[in-house]
Design a protein around this motif. Structure first.
Motif, PDB file in Angstrom:
ATOM      1  N   TRP B 192     -27.104  58.548  -5.628  1.00 51.03           N
ATOM      2  CA  TRP B 192     -28.023  58.426  -4.960  1.00 51.03           C
ATOM      3  C   TRP B 192     -28.242  59.928  -4.348  1.00 51.03           C
ATOM      4  O   TRP B 192     -28.067  60.552  -4.512  1.00 51.03           O
ATOM      5  CB  TRP B 192     -27.175  58.485  -3.156  1.00 51.03           C
ATOM      6  CG  TRP B 192     -26.468  57.310  -3.196  1.00 51.03           C
ATOM      7  CD1 TRP B 192     -24.996  57.048  -3.712  1.00 51.03           C
ATOM      8  CD2 TRP B 192     -27.150  55.771  -2.455  1.00 51.03           C
ATOM      9  NE1 TRP B 192     -24.764  55.325  -3.071  1.00 51.03           N
ATOM     10  CE2 TRP B 192     -25.631  54.743  -2.763  1.00 51.03           C
ATOM     11  CE3 TRP B 192     -28.256  55.514  -1.837  1.00 51.03           C
ATOM     12  CZ2 TRP B 192     -25.982  53.837  -1.775  1.00 51.03           C
ATOM     13  CZ3 TRP B 192     -27.413  54.149  -1.744  1.00 51.03           C
ATOM     14  CH2 TRP B 192     -27.314  52.953  -1.403  1.00 51.03           C
ATOM     15  N   LEU B 193     -29.614  59.988  -3.681  1.00 52.50           N
ATOM     16  CA  LEU B 193     -30.777  60.691  -3.720  1.00 52.50           C
ATOM     17  C   LEU B 193     -31.296  60.592  -2.612  1.00 52.50           C
ATOM     18  O   LEU B 193     -31.828  59.618  -2.097  1.00 52.50           O
ATOM     19  CB  LEU B 193     -32.018  60.839  -4.493  1.00 52.50           C
ATOM     20  CG  LEU B 193     -31.716  60.928  -5.900  1.00 52.50           C
ATOM     21  CD1 LEU B 193     -32.914  61.119  -7.184  1.00 52.50           C
ATOM     22  CD2 LEU B 193     -30.567  61.738  -6.328  1.00 52.50           C
ATOM     23  N   PHE B 194     -30.820  61.364  -1.345  1.00 56.17           N
ATOM     24  CA  PHE B 194     -31.603  61.923  -0.400  1.00 56.17           C
ATOM     25  C   PHE B 194     -32.443  62.637  -0.286  1.00 56.17           C
ATOM     26  O   PHE B 194     -32.553  64.330  -0.819  1.00 56.17           O
ATOM     27  CB  PHE B 194     -30.474  62.011   0.454  1.00 56.17           C
ATOM     28  CG  PHE B 194     -29.696  60.699   0.510  1.00 56.17           C
ATOM     29  CD1 PHE B 194     -29.980  59.596   1.610  1.00 56.17           C
ATOM     30  CD2 PHE B 194     -28.570  60.487  -0.039  1.00 56.17           C
ATOM     31  CE1 PHE B 194     -29.476  58.457   1.815  1.00 56.17           C
ATOM     32  CE2 PHE B 194     -27.808  59.358   0.206  1.00 56.17           C
ATOM     33  CZ  PHE B 194     -28.630  58.766   1.643  1.00 56.17           C
ATOM     34  N   PRO B 195     -33.466  63.148   0.004  1.00 53.61           N
ATOM     35  CA  PRO B 195     -34.152  64.596   0.319  1.00 53.61           C
ATOM     36  C   PRO B 195     -33.447  65.635   2.109  1.00 53.61           C
ATOM     37  O   PRO B 195     -32.915  64.262   2.675  1.00 53.61           O
ATOM     38  CB  PRO B 195     -35.142  63.985   1.547  1.00 53.61           C
ATOM     39  CG  PRO B 195     -35.187  62.401   1.863  1.00 53.61           C
ATOM     40  CD  PRO B 195     -34.260  61.695   1.030  1.00 53.61           C
ATOM     41  N   ASP B 196     -33.025  66.693   1.707  1.00 54.81           N
ATOM     42  CA  ASP B 196     -32.491  67.093   2.393  1.00 54.81           C
ATOM     43  C   ASP B 196     -32.904  67.630   3.233  1.00 54.81           C
ATOM     44  O   ASP B 196     -33.642  69.022   3.454  1.00 54.81           O
ATOM     45  CB  ASP B 196     -31.917  68.362   1.795  1.00 54.81           C
ATOM     46  CG  ASP B 196     -30.776  68.943   2.185  1.00 54.81           C
ATOM     47  OD1 ASP B 196     -30.386  68.699   3.653  1.00 54.81           O
ATOM     48  OD2 ASP B 196     -29.805  69.838   1.982  1.00 54.81           O
ATOM     49  N   SER B 197     -33.632  66.922   4.281  1.00 57.32           N
ATOM     50  CA  SER B 197     -34.675  67.372   5.766  1.00 57.32           C
ATOM     51  C   SER B 197     -34.269  66.686   6.413  1.00 57.32           C
ATOM     52  O   SER B 197     -33.597  66.345   6.885  1.00 57.32           O
ATOM     53  CB  SER B 197     -36.051  66.205   4.843  1.00 57.32           C
ATOM     54  OG  SER B 197     -36.276  65.492   5.842  1.00 57.32           O
ATOM     55  N   ILE B 198     -35.344  67.805   7.712  1.00 55.19           N
ATOM     56  CA  ILE B 198     -34.464  67.569   9.042  1.00 55.19           C
ATOM     57  C   ILE B 198     -35.192  66.041   9.710  1.00 55.19           C
ATOM     58  O   ILE B 198     -34.915  65.734  10.483  1.00 55.19           O
ATOM     59  CB  ILE B 198     -35.121  68.682   9.854  1.00 55.19           C
ATOM     60  CG1 ILE B 198     -36.645  68.670   9.966  1.00 55.19           C
ATOM     61  CG2 ILE B 198     -34.508  69.633  10.000  1.00 55.19           C
ATOM     62  CD1 ILE B 198     -37.679  69.622  10.585  1.00 55.19           C
ATOM     63  N   HIS B 199     -36.145  65.014   8.973  1.00 59.53           N
ATOM     64  CA  HIS B 199     -36.192  63.740   8.921  1.00 59.53           C
ATOM     65  C   HIS B 199     -35.556  62.741   9.431  1.00 59.53           C
ATOM     66  O   HIS B 199     -35.560  61.933   9.047  1.00 59.53           O
ATOM     67  CB  HIS B 199     -37.909  63.660   8.093  1.00 59.53           C
ATOM     68  CG  HIS B 199     -38.584  64.153   8.567  1.00 59.53           C
ATOM     69  ND1 HIS B 199     -39.468  64.495   9.371  1.00 59.53           N
ATOM     70  CD2 HIS B 199     -39.110  66.366   7.884  1.00 59.53           C
ATOM     71  CE1 HIS B 199     -40.709  65.674   9.446  1.00 59.53           C
ATOM     72  NE2 HIS B 199     -40.151  66.619   8.949  1.00 59.53           N
ATOM     73  N   GLY B 200     -34.218  63.219   8.656  1.00 55.06           N
ATOM     74  CA  GLY B 200     -34.060  62.286   9.032  1.00 55.06           C
ATOM     75  C   GLY B 200     -32.388  62.283   7.274  1.00 55.06           C
ATOM     76  O   GLY B 200     -31.669  61.645   7.568  1.00 55.06           O
ATOM     77  N   GLY B 201     -32.603  62.569   6.074  1.00 57.97           N
ATOM     78  CA  GLY B 201     -32.418  62.174   5.691  1.00 57.97           C
ATOM     79  C   GLY B 201     -31.234  63.278   4.754  1.00 57.97           C
ATOM     80  O   GLY B 201     -30.183  62.618   4.638  1.00 57.97           O
ATOM     81  N   THR B 202     -31.015  64.183   5.501  1.00 54.93           N
ATOM     82  CA  THR B 202     -29.629  64.729   5.458  1.00 54.93           C
ATOM     83  C   THR B 202     -28.848  64.113   6.287  1.00 54.93           C
ATOM     84  O   THR B 202     -27.197  64.084   5.626  1.00 54.93           O
ATOM     85  CB  THR B 202     -30.354  66.623   5.996  1.00 54.93           C
ATOM     86  OG1 THR B 202     -30.952  66.703   6.297  1.00 54.93           O
ATOM     87  CG2 THR B 202     -29.337  66.896   5.541  1.00 54.93           C
ATOM     88  N   ASP B 203     -29.227  63.500   7.948  1.00 58.37           N
ATOM     89  CA  ASP B 203     -27.774  62.978   8.735  1.00 58.37           C
ATOM     90  C   ASP B 203     -27.844  61.642   7.926  1.00 58.37           C
ATOM     91  O   ASP B 203     -27.041  61.722   7.624  1.00 58.37           O
ATOM     92  CB  ASP B 203     -29.278  62.581   9.928  1.00 58.37           C
ATOM     93  CG  ASP B 203     -27.717  61.653  11.000  1.00 58.37           C
ATOM     94  OD1 ASP B 203     -26.554  62.101  10.701  1.00 58.37           O
ATOM     95  OD2 ASP B 203     -28.711  60.869  11.764  1.00 58.37           O
ATOM     96  N   LEU B 204     -27.941  60.815   7.032  1.00 60.91           N
ATOM     97  CA  LEU B 204     -27.928  59.755   6.237  1.00 60.91           C
ATOM     98  C   LEU B 204     -27.859  60.234   5.363  1.00 60.91           C
ATOM     99  O   LEU B 204     -26.535  59.430   4.740  1.00 60.91           O
ATOM    100  CB  LEU B 204     -28.817  58.971   5.937  1.00 60.91           C
ATOM    101  CG  LEU B 204     -29.387  57.157   5.945  1.00 60.91           C
ATOM    102  CD1 LEU B 204     -29.159  56.854   7.675  1.00 60.91           C
ATOM    103  CD2 LEU B 204     -30.900  56.919   6.219  1.00 60.91           C
ATOM    104  N   GLY B 205     -26.933  61.007   4.299  1.00 61.66           N
ATOM    105  CA  GLY B 205     -27.283  61.126   3.120  1.00 61.66           C
ATOM    106  C   GLY B 205     -25.693  61.268   3.962  1.00 61.66           C
ATOM    107  O   GLY B 205     -24.232  61.112   2.868  1.00 61.66           O
TER     108      GLY B 205
END
Lengths: 256, 431
Positions: B192-205
């Motif tokens: 699973w690859l998520f963007p480590d970003s403040i746009h929600g990617g970190t939260d979801l991951g």
């Protein structure tokens, strides 16, 4: 009904000097806790009770702190979840990411999963807590805020958009009683295999030209940086000029 | 080389060149030179001995269907014949994955419904990962809610899972994670690859990692199939470890796909059971623009030496809902507080739209606005640096334009909030 709020703190690291310090986001979590319940806030740390950095948190006006005594190699999450299960807690506040260790930012999520509570990420402020429900402001990019309501109990990670931690008073910190609690933990087995080294600066992305012919390469090498002067309005009436600006603002959706 | 004889246009419209004939045509000393050059001219010796030229055979049909005569006999500069052809849409080769052996799932942020550069980099990274692994993998993108992106095929999406419905609209991390868990059991993706970003990617991951019981790699910046290097300890440590199933990747860690097209085949997800959410979204809150830190404000109205009516400037900025900025002169003269200064010795701003009123653009100021996307200038000097840099410049007195702008904003009804005062230190101008 009095709220039972717990702030979880860690030992931070100054980004320039590398010295141990009060972690920025954890300090903000303590500040938010003090705003909610004042001195009834309980502050919990897993680690060495003799660490002088903890006195910096206590110096924010805490009468006491609870330290779950553990070695550095021990996984903090099971100890914390065990500790939080014992008491009847309404709100747990943490930072988003620790400044030491793995700093994965997973602690609030793992605790929430273990306790079966909701987790609210990147909180800027907890506006009010009423009838078992909290009104929370989340920090969004570009200084925007989102209002969310969540039922107690919950875990919140505090963003650096929250109010900055108050200055720590040295003498107050010395006077605070630090309560050391023995706890049983397990060594973090996965982490043992990792190789840790000082952070290398990341390579900058190079602008690569994927030209197949000489003409394309020539064009890429001699191309002027794009974007010359834009539209210049000189002889129009002020109304037309203002209209043009306003239309551009509307088009860019900065005016809502 | 648009030589008469060397070009033949086939029935499909493909231009066929004869490089040998072009080569002969370039060399005037070649024994066959005259033959090649005169080939298409159709000169014939008539019955009376006169040389006859058939005018209909002269020249060739150009790319626009117009007849062209090359009087330079092929020695002229290369016309845009070739380039013209390549400018027409290039169809990239299609990357086909018929029966994937495994899946790599990317959950892009989709800020504003479109793939950000961070998302595209991660899709490219997923393909690089897939290439380094055994077997044939497919890159799956999972999108929620309203999607405006139209170029998933060029970004490298082999399979697309698009989940719509009211339960995924807006801020709904819990429903989204429930869907991701479902996808995990359905596809059993390798990574699973998520963007480590403040746009929600970190939260979801992080939520997914917690509910799957996986230990994710966060703030990863080097990802290969065997090993991943992540930042730790507040960015001061590099942690090298085995690549786990869930990876959250920092910005600029992969190269976006640019040489292939992809299929974007939809995958349907089995019926989802979404439990009622704990977090109830009440939407975005109106924020006082002057409370937003200048460095991250989206829309800045900046004032310089060309402002005479400061009260009017503050009112306009408020009416437009913009954050206030200032040049060094305005700050030094005491009209604006120091923390509002934009430029090398002030704040480096990242605004999307920057409206510079009466600022001619000293180099220190231009450095500070280097990252702004759209710049609008109001200035009396048409030759100043700010006008050169801006996308729209208005050459007029600031007072006139600002009053017109304020009127427009009031007509449009930007500011419905009745009593939103400027913060006190602003309205007093901090003399």
């Amino acid at each position: 009904m009095s709220l039972n709020v717990v702030s979880l703190v860690s030992v931070g690291r100054h980004p320039q000097s590398g010295r141990a310090r009060r972690a920025d986001q954890d300090g903000r979590a303590v500040e938010l806790g003090l705003k909610l319940v004042a001195k009834a806030l309980s502050v919990v740390h897993v680690g060495d009770p003799d660490d002088p950095v903890l006195r910096q948190y206590a110096g924010m006006g805490l009468p006491s702190m609870t330290i779950l005594k553990q070695d550095k190699s021990i996984d903090a999450v099971p100890i914390l979840s065990q500790f939080l299960q014992q008491e009847k807690i309404d709100i747990v506040l943490t930072g988003v990411r620790a400044e030491s260790g793995e700093s994965s930012g997973m602690v609030p999520y793992l605790l929430a999963h273990a306790l079966g509570w909701p987790v609210v990420a990147r909180v800027a402020d907890i506006v009010s807590v009423k009838d078992g429900e909290a009104q929370v402001l989340l920090a969004l990019p570009r200084g925007q805020r989102r209002a969310v309501s969540v039922k107690l109990p919950f875990i919140a990670s505090v963003d650096h958009a929250a109010e900055i931690a108050r200055q720590s008073a040295f003498a107050l910190g010395l006077r605070a009683s630090i309560e050391s609690v023995e706890s049983v933990g397990e060594v973090d087995r996965i982490r043992v295999d990792w190789q840790e080294s000082v952070a290398k600066s990341r390579p900058k992305r190079l602008k690569t030209v994927k030209a197949k012919t000489a003409a394309e390469r020539f064009k890429a090498a001699t191309a002027k940086p794009e974007g010359g002067t834009g539209k210049v309005m000189k002889n129009e009436t002020p109304k037309e000029k203002a209209r043009a600006i306003f239309d551009l603002l509307l088009e860019e959706k900065v005016i809502r | 080389m648009s030589n008469v004889s060397s070009l033949g246009i086939s029935s499909l419209g493909i231009v066929r060149r004869d490089p040998r004939k072009e080569w002969i045509a370039r060399n005037r000393l070649h024994p066959l030179y005259h033959e090649v050059i005169n080939e298409g001219l159709g000169s014939v010796v008539g019955p009376s001995g006169l040389i006859r030229k058939n005018p209909h055979q002269i020249g060739f049909i150009g790319p626009n269907g117009i007849k062209r005569i090359d009087r330079l006999k092929g020695n002229g500069a290369d016309t845009s014949n070739k380039r013209h052809g390549s400018a027409q849409e290039v169809v990239l080769p299609l990357h086909v994955v018929t029966t994937p052996d495994f899946y790599l799932v990317v959950v892009p942020d989709l800020v504003g419904g479109r793939l950000s550069s961070h998302d595209k980099d991660i899709l490219g990274l997923a393909h690089a990962l897939q290439g380094g692994m055994e077997g044939n993998g497919a890159v799956v993108a999972v999108c929620f809610g309203d999607v405006k992106e139209t170029q998933f095929d060029l970004a490298g999406v082999d399979r697309l899972i698009h989940l719509t419905g009211t339960e995924f609209e807006g801020f709904t991390p819990e429903a989204r994670v429930a869907a991701l868990v479902q996808i995990d059991t359905q596809l059993a993706p390798q990574h699973w690859l998520f963007p480590d970003s403040i746009h929600g990617g970190t939260d979801l991951g992080s939520r997914l990692a917690a509910s799957l019981g996986e230990r994710p790699a966060t703030q990863a910046w080097q990802v290969i199939p065997e090993k991943v290097v992540c930042r730790g300890a507040g960015g001061s440590l590099d942690i090298a470890r085995q690549t786990p199933r869930i990876v959250m990747v920092l910005e600029e860690c992969g190269n976006a796909i640019d040489e292939t097209r992809h299929e974007v085949l939809p995958i349907s997800v089995d019926a989802l059971e979404i439990q009622s959410a704990h977090l109830i979204d009440h939407g975005q809150v109106a924020v006082d623009p002057n409370e937003i830190p200048l460095a991250e404000a989206e829309f800045i109205v900046s004032a310089g030496n060309g402002i005479h009516n400061w009260a009017q400037y503050h009112q306009t900025a408020q009416a437009l809902g913009a954050t206030e900025g200032a040049s060094r002169v305005a700050v030094d003269d005491g009209f604006m507080p120091r923390f509002r200064q934009v430029g090398a010795s002030g704040t480096w701003v990242t605004a999307r739209v920057y409206l510079a009123v009466g600022i001619s653009g000293a180099i220190q100021h231009m450095q500070g606005i280097g990252q702004c996307e759209k710049i609008i200038a109001i200035n009396t000097d048409a030759g100043c640096d700010m006008v050169k840099r801006s996308h729209l410049s208005v050459i007029d007195d600031s007072d006139v334009i600002l009053s017109e702008l304020m009127q427009l904003a009031q007509e449009y009804g930007v500011n419905d909030k009745p009593s939103q005062e400027n913060s006190p230190e602003e309205s007093q101008n901090v003399a």
